[in-house]
Motif scaffolding. Structure first.
Motif: not given
Length: 354
Positions: A66-87
């Motif tokens: 399920s979604v709850g089984d995702l690695d939260l740290l990796c999801i946060i890093l994915a979000a930060l990477s995308y935001l840096i890319g947008l910048t």
């Protein structure tokens, strides 16, 4: 003689009233039109978010986790990477405006760039241009030049994305892919957009269009689009695409089976970056809202040899959700900051006038 001044005064008063009413009606119509556009964007983005989240839920229901089984740290890093890319891409847009003689602040450029991303979820691409040029225009930035800047940044972004995708695919890094047509697409996009984004070609096209439309003020602005500017802009674009690729890599590592089975190796990372960059470029050219379906198809096709068909689709959907939530969160953050800054300036001027 005694009535003439009175008649003139009444006539002048009537003309003044009519002028005020016409001005008020025009201003009110312009406000209503802006409100309608904002409302339309809000509704369409809300519908898109609901549809994307529902589709992601349906896809995850077919998996053993399920979604709850995702690695939260990796999801946060994915979000930060995308935001840096947008910048990075936002700074490319900022450089384009500076090269054409405009003087926006970095915050104004980034805010207009992020907010314009919400317009891509509306059919067509015109709303992206409207939102970005409207949000950045001021006494220091001409709206017509800002419109040109949108095309400069967009063409540069797409050309760098196509070049990176074709290089990674042609050099054969990672597992071999079975979709030769995607490699040909990447090469074609790289060549086509690269030629179109070159300063001589861009200046020639813009000068021709500016003369046809009687916009001579653009001639001086576009003279600043030099190879030196392009080198700086493409450097930011390259960093942006690498960050986008890193976002996809973190999403893949967030999936439980991918992490446990170690299906993704470092040698696979270039093909992951190629999949992301090619999917975004192809999605943009499709003119579909947000590149719906096109992005997922390209990512799944290029990643299936690495992680299998099921997780190829799951990873593409997961990336879509992460990026969408990032864009929405960043847009809300900029709007809140803009509202706070306006209130602070209002109170400052009010207090100084006391």
């Amino acid at each position: 003689m005694t009535n003439e001044p009175k008649e003139l005064s009444e006539r002048d008063e009537a003309e003044i009233i009519d002028a005020v009413e016409n001005t008020s009606d025009g201003s009110e119509s312009k406000y209503n039109l802006k409100f309608l556009i904002h409302l339309t964007v809000f509704v369409l983005v809300a519908i898109w978010i609901e549809k994307t989240l529902r589709h992601a839920g349906d896809q995850f229901s077919a998996t053993p986790f399920s979604v709850g089984d995702l690695d939260l740290l990796c999801i946060i890093l994915a979000a930060l990477s995308y935001l840096i890319g947008l910048t990075c891409f936002g700074l490319f847009w900022h450089l384009a405006l500076l090269a054409m003689g405009q003087q926006p602040t970095i915050l104004e450029s980034l805010r207009s760039y992020v907010l314009s991303h919400l317009g891509k979820y509306v059919p067509g691409k015109a709303l992206v241009v409207i939102i970005r040029s409207d949000r950045v225009s001021s006494s220091r930035v001409k709206r017509s030049v800002a419109v040109v800047g949108v095309f400069v940044e967009t063409l540069g972004m797409m050309s760098v994305g196509g070049i990176l995708a074709s290089l990674f695919l042609l050099t054969g890094y990672g597992s071999p892919h079975e979709n030769g047509w995607l490699m040909l697409l990447a090469v074609g996009l790289a060549v086509g957009s690269g030629v179109g984004a070159s300063p001589p070609m861009f200046r020639f096209v813009l000068r021709y269009l500016s003369k046809r439309r009687g916009m001579s003020m653009l001639d001086e602005a576009i003279s600043g689009l030099s190879w030196q500017f392009l080198a700086k802009g493409w450097l930011f674009a390259t960093a942006g695409w690498l960050c986008f690729g890193a976002s996809m890599i973190f999403v893949l590592h967030a999936l439980p089976s991918i992490e446990n089975a170690s299906l993704l190796n470092i040698s696979d990372y270039p093909q992951v970056i190629a999949a992301v960059s090619l999917s975004v470029v192809a999605g943009f050219l499709s003119l579909l809202p947000g590149g719906a379906g096109v992005r997922e198809m390209v990512i799944a096709a290029l990643l299936t040899p690495l992680i299998g068909p099921l997780f190829g689709v799951i990873s593409a959907i997961s990336l879509r959700v992460v990026w969408l939530l990032c864009e929405l969160g960043a847009a809300i953050g900029f709007l809140l900051h803009f509202g706070y800054a306006r209130r602070r300036n209002h109170y400052k001027h009010a207090n100084s006038g006391v």
